[in-house]
Design a protein around this motif. Structure first.
Motif, short mmCIF file in Angstrom:
data_model
loop_
_atom_site.label_atom_id
_atom_site.label_comp_id
_atom_site.label_asym_id
_atom_site.label_seq_id
_atom_site.Cartn_x
_atom_site.Cartn_y
_atom_site.Cartn_z
N GLN A 132 -50.61 25.64 39.59
CA GLN A 132 -50.73 24.66 40.67
C GLN A 132 -50.34 25.30 42.01
OE1 GLN A 132 -48.29 21.16 40.02
NE2 GLN A 132 -48.28 20.73 42.20
N HIS A 133 -49.31 26.13 41.97
CA HIS A 133 -48.84 26.78 43.20
C HIS A 133 -49.90 27.74 43.75
CE1 HIS A 133 -45.27 28.91 45.38
NE2 HIS A 133 -46.15 28.42 46.21
N VAL A 134 -50.57 28.48 42.84
CA VAL A 134 -51.65 29.37 43.28
C VAL A 134 -52.77 28.52 43.90
CG1 VAL A 134 -53.41 31.03 42.52
CG2 VAL A 134 -51.11 31.13 41.54
N LEU A 182 -51.14 20.86 53.12
CA LEU A 182 -49.97 20.10 52.65
C LEU A 182 -48.82 21.06 52.32
CD1 LEU A 182 -51.78 17.73 50.13
CD2 LEU A 182 -50.91 17.10 52.39
N HIS A 183 -49.17 22.15 51.64
CA HIS A 183 -48.14 23.09 51.17
C HIS A 183 -47.51 23.86 52.33
CE1 HIS A 183 -46.04 25.51 48.25
NE2 HIS A 183 -46.60 26.63 48.67
N ARG A 184 -48.23 23.88 53.49
CA ARG A 184 -47.72 24.57 54.68
C ARG A 184 -46.32 24.11 55.06
NH1 ARG A 184 -52.61 24.54 58.97
NH2 ARG A 184 -51.90 22.42 59.23
N VAL A 213 -39.84 36.82 49.21
CA VAL A 213 -41.07 37.54 49.58
C VAL A 213 -42.20 36.54 49.83
CG1 VAL A 213 -42.76 39.26 48.79
CG2 VAL A 213 -40.36 39.49 48.12
N HIS A 214 -42.24 35.49 49.01
CA HIS A 214 -43.30 34.46 49.11
C HIS A 214 -43.21 33.67 50.42
CE1 HIS A 214 -46.23 31.63 47.52
NE2 HIS A 214 -45.43 30.64 47.88
N HIS A 215 -42.07 33.70 51.09
CA HIS A 215 -41.90 32.94 52.34
C HIS A 215 -42.08 33.80 53.57
CE1 HIS A 215 -40.68 28.83 51.07
NE2 HIS A 215 -40.59 29.46 49.91
ZN LIG Z 1 -46.13 28.67 48.34
#
Ligand SMILES: [Zn+2]
Ligand SMILES: [Zn+2]
Length: 287
Positions: free
Chosen positions: A108-110, A121-123, A205-207
């Motif tokens: 879902q995250h990908v 939305l995820h922004r 790292v993801h942020h």
């Molecule tokens: Zn993310």
């Protein structure tokens, strides 16, 4: 099965107890051993990031009064889902539930990174200019609503024991606060933990503002998904102290640090290119 009954009867208290307990421990840890200096005051961060948690909890109660556990109990009563259909030892059903629900969260995250509408939305989660335990809780209410629908669908297909669903949610809650925490872990310990689970250095790292870094390390609990699916990245290029957190284009505190702006963030800006379209072949063997 007395323990099960106790857990089901006291679900809200157990969840709340874990949430507050973990919050307190992580908050103290962040004060004792911070990884980076914050750019926005802690008071503003806590007020607005936890404000959104409060808002989301209220909305969820209104829209989905029975929540995921209710769906699991319903599936059990009606014999729906793989684990209700096939005889599975209880402990194995619990393990399968936790691993399978974690895989779905990863996928879902990908997906919310790849599809432009969902990325909007995820922004909100990524627009945070700092990275601390409250970052782990800031999600747009519509994203929370969509995650809930995906979770219900997963439960109906999987048919997990209701207690395993509670366990997964408590673990996810714990891991979200742990791996978003602004804490310094000894490097050797980080490396050891990373063999199994996502650590603060791994998820940080993801942020990153850098596209390629933000499109890696999607896992929340188990680190294996990023390794299997090739989205794993060891460290940020700029180092943990030097890297910039957030999104390049959205750095105005009224849009990213205060609740009204945060909620309207999905409406900001033009629709830009689809993340997957940005992939170019550079002539090498690598795809
Ligand atoms: Zn993310
Ligand atoms: Zn995150």
């Amino acid at each position: 099965m007395q323990l099960n009954e106790f857990i089901l009867a006291n679900e809200t208290n157990i969840r709340m107890g874990f949430f507050l307990g973990i919050l307190a421990v992580m908050a103290i840890w962040e004060i004792i051993a911070p990884r980076r200096a914050l750019t926005v005051s802690k008071a503003v961060r806590w007020l607005n990031n936890l404000g959104i948690v409060f808002l989301n909890s209220l909305l969820l109660r209104l829209v989905f009064p029975t929540a995921a556990v209710g769906v699991a109990l319903f599936a059990e009563q009606h014999g729906w889902g793989l684990l209700n259909y096939y005889q599975t030892p209880y402990w194995l059903a619990v393990v399968i539930t936790i691993v399978a629900m974690d895989l779905i969260i990863y996928l879902q995250h990908v997906m919310v990174h790849a599809i432009p509408m969902l990325w909007r939305l995820h922004r909100l989660h990524h627009a945070d200019l700092d990275y601390d335990l409250t970052t782990g809780a800031r999600f747009h209410p519509i994203e929370i609503f969509l995650s809930m629908l995906i979770k219900f669908a997963t439960i109906v297909v999987l048919g997990p024991p209701a207690v395993a669903v509670i366990m997964f949610e408590v673990i996810l809650n714990f891991m979200a606060m742990f791996n978003h925490a602004n804490v310094r872990l000894p490097l050797a310990l980080d490396r050891l933990l990373r063999m199994m689970v996502v650590t603060p250095d791994m998820h940080r790292v993801h942020h990153s503002v850098e596209d390629d870094e933000a499109n890696s390390n999607f896992g929340f609990n188990l680190s294996i998904w990023d390794r299997i699916f090739g989205t794993y990245r060891d460290q940020p290029r700029g180092g943990h102290e030097g890297m910039t957190i957030g999104i390049h284009k959205y750095r105005d505190s009224k849009d990213v640090s205060w609740l009204p702006g945060m909620l309207l963030l999905p409406l900001k800006g033009k629709i830009s290119s689809y993340a997957i379209n940005r992939r170019h072949w550079n002539g090498s063997d690598e795809e």
